[in-house]
Scaffold this active site. Structure first.
Site, PDB file in Angstrom:
ATOM      1  CG  ASP A 186      -8.274  -3.533  -2.663  1.00 23.50           C
ATOM      2  OD1 ASP A 186      -9.466  -3.230  -2.537  1.00 23.50           O
ATOM      3  OD2 ASP A 186      -7.369  -2.705  -2.840  1.00 23.50           O
ATOM      4  CG  HIS A 224      -2.070   0.941   1.133  1.00 25.42           C
ATOM      5  ND1 HIS A 224      -1.949   2.291   1.378  1.00 25.42           N
ATOM      6  CD2 HIS A 224      -3.368   0.724   0.777  1.00 25.42           C
ATOM      7  CE1 HIS A 224      -3.129   2.864   1.196  1.00 25.42           C
ATOM      8  NE2 HIS A 224      -3.995   1.946   0.830  1.00 25.42           N
TER       9      HIS A 224
END
Length: 372
Positions: free
Chosen positions: A308, A257
């Site tokens: 996700d 991320h």
């Protein structure tokens, strides 16, 4: 003038809505762990919009407001029917439907605080109905109207599948909605704020945000994760597949991320839900495969899973079509987008950054007949 590619690390706004500090995500000061374990999505919506948790009567009211505004105008359903839905990605359909809602809403260009709050309720309620209606229409089924006695998560699943959901299904969707509700100045939220900073209307801001979320480097990542797992097929193929991808310098979706360094605090909640759901549905290979991939990537590249990664197997276990994963993200993130849009309106200044010019020096204009 100094520049940062992708605005990484640049502070672009002050906000009271959510924060990411030392890899801890909070909504209005409440940790995501606390909210994921204890709060309903409706409580989180109220929290983001009002900067405080609701009392019982306030929670009852927002639940009532949402359910009574869930039905969309007939023109929206007719519009969805007009598509060749076998060729239209649901994010494109959602983007256009939200824009169309703005055309139909007589209050669309009224920027008064009360009008914006009424539009906020309608948008949050109706985005779930649009996603569910799209799913059913393309399967040749009739859209299902919401029930007054169901929660937001229950109604979404009911409108999607045409039957009352199981408790574990409601828990999974409600938790996913809470976890995806807001995430500071992510790409789609920043897009929404840039749009309404011009004093454009809330529908324009949300439409712009959906356009940003559609990209696979943002909201589309969970759909790509499930496509990867499906391509791998079986557990024993997972590590050889990933090794080949890494050798070819290909991106592994759902890993790492931009903001988090030690790990996405949301991921563990969906990992636990993935473990429960895949076991319940006899699809444990998707969870086991995901764990193997995460452990290998973490060891080789130092990248943990983000939100996700496990949301993909959660939604798959619920029988949700893979291309609906990102629209479900939008159903949740609508709450955060609206919170940021309302905050932008309250203390607005046009967002107009500068660019560092790296083109040619000043040139002399050459008449057309003298050009090579």
């Amino acid at each position: 003038m100094s520049t940062t590619k992708g605005l990484e690390g640049v502070i672009a706004a002050q906000s009271s809505i959510s924060s990411i500090i030392d890899d801890k995500l909070t909504y209005v000061g409440y940790t995501i762990d606390d909210l994921a374990e204890n709060a309903s999505f409706e409580e989180v919506v109220y929290l983001l919009w009002n900067l405080k948790l609701p009392n019982k009567s306030e929670l009852d009211q927002i639940r009532k407001d949402l359910v009574t505004n869930m039905q969309v105008p007939d023109a929206i359903i007719d519009h969805l029917r007009s598509y060749d839905l076998s060729k239209v990605h649901p994010m494109a359909a959602l983007r256009t439907a939200i824009s169309f809602l703005g055309v139909l809403d007589e209050e669309a260009d009224n920027l008064d605080e009360d009008a914006n709050k009424r539009k906020a309720i309608r948008l949050q309620a109706q985005v779930a109905t649009i996603v569910a209606a799209f799913s059913r229409i393309r399967k040749g089924q009739e859209p299902v109207k919401p029930k007054d006695d169901l929660t937001f998560a229950e109604n979404f699943l009911y409108m999607l599948n045409g039957k009352n959901p199981e408790a574990i299904e409601v828990e999974a969707i409600d938790k996913a909605l809470v976890l995806h509700a807001d995430h500071e100045l992510n790409a789609s939220t920043f897009t929404a704020r840039v749009c309404v900073a011009t004093l454009s209307d809330i529908y324009s801001g949300i439409t712009a945000a959906i356009g940003a979320l559609k990209g696979f480097l943002h909201g589309g990542a969970n759909e790509r994760v499930m496509a990867m797992l499906s391509e791998i097929g079986e557990e024993e193929n997972a590590i050889p597949y990933i090794k080949e991808k890494l050798a070819n310098k290909e991106l592994i979706m759902g890993m790492g991320h931009r903001v988090y360094r030690t790990g996405d605090p949301r991921a563990k909640h969906l990992q636990r839900m993935s473990s429960e759901l895949t076991k319940l549905t006899g699809q444990e290979k998707w969870y086991n495969m995901s764990v193997k991939i995460e452990e290998y990537i973490k060891k080789e590249k130092g990248l943990p899973a983000n939100v996700d990664f496990y949301s993909a197997s959660v939604y798959h276990s619920l029988g949700i079509d893979h291309d609906l994963f990102t629209p479900i993200f939008a159903v949740s993130r609508m709450s955060g987008w609206i919170a940021h849009i309302l905050e932008q309106y309250e203390n607005n200044r046009l967002i107009r950054p500068r660019a560092e010019y790296v083109g040619p020096e000043i040139q002399t204009f050459i008449p057309l007949e003298n050009r090579d």
